[in-house]
Write a protein that holds these residues in place. Sequence first.
Motif, mmCIF file in Angstrom:
data_model
loop_
_atom_site.group_PDB
_atom_site.id
_atom_site.type_symbol
_atom_site.label_atom_id
_atom_site.label_comp_id
_atom_site.label_asym_id
_atom_site.label_seq_id
_atom_site.Cartn_x
_atom_site.Cartn_y
_atom_site.Cartn_z
ATOM 1 N N ARG A 29 -17.240 57.447 22.926
ATOM 2 C CA ARG A 29 -18.448 56.607 23.039
ATOM 3 C C ARG A 29 -18.325 55.629 24.204
ATOM 4 O O ARG A 29 -19.252 55.440 24.973
ATOM 5 C CB ARG A 29 -18.688 55.852 21.742
ATOM 6 N N GLY A 30 -17.163 55.017 24.342
ATOM 7 C CA GLY A 30 -16.933 54.091 25.445
ATOM 8 C C GLY A 30 -17.022 54.785 26.790
ATOM 9 O O GLY A 30 -17.599 54.258 27.739
ATOM 10 N N LEU A 33 -20.601 55.293 27.660
ATOM 11 C CA LEU A 33 -21.249 54.067 28.118
ATOM 12 C C LEU A 33 -20.896 53.735 29.571
ATOM 13 O O LEU A 33 -21.680 53.097 30.273
ATOM 14 C CB LEU A 33 -20.864 52.892 27.218
ATOM 15 N N LYS A 35 -20.352 56.039 31.892
ATOM 16 C CA LYS A 35 -20.776 57.137 32.768
ATOM 17 C C LYS A 35 -21.633 56.668 33.946
ATOM 18 O O LYS A 35 -21.421 57.118 35.071
ATOM 19 C CB LYS A 35 -21.500 58.209 31.962
#
Length: 70
Positions: A29-30, A33, A35
């Motif tokens: 998930r990090g 974010l 990207k």
Amino acid sequence: MTIPGVDLKAGYGMQVPANPMTLQPMDVRGEALLKPAFEVVQKAIGDRAFPGATLAVGYRGKLSVHASAI
């Protein structure tokens, strides 16, 4: 060099104990974010702003490292 009106000499500072940073790999998930930041770096490399770059982001105990080159 000293600061006028301040009674401290050059090199004066507080002594604090070392606090080494301990990081874990960034989760999926990090990474997602981050990207958009990776894409900005990749575009700049593609535009030949520079031949390569490494972006390292540490946040809340997690680390993401993204390296790119032409």
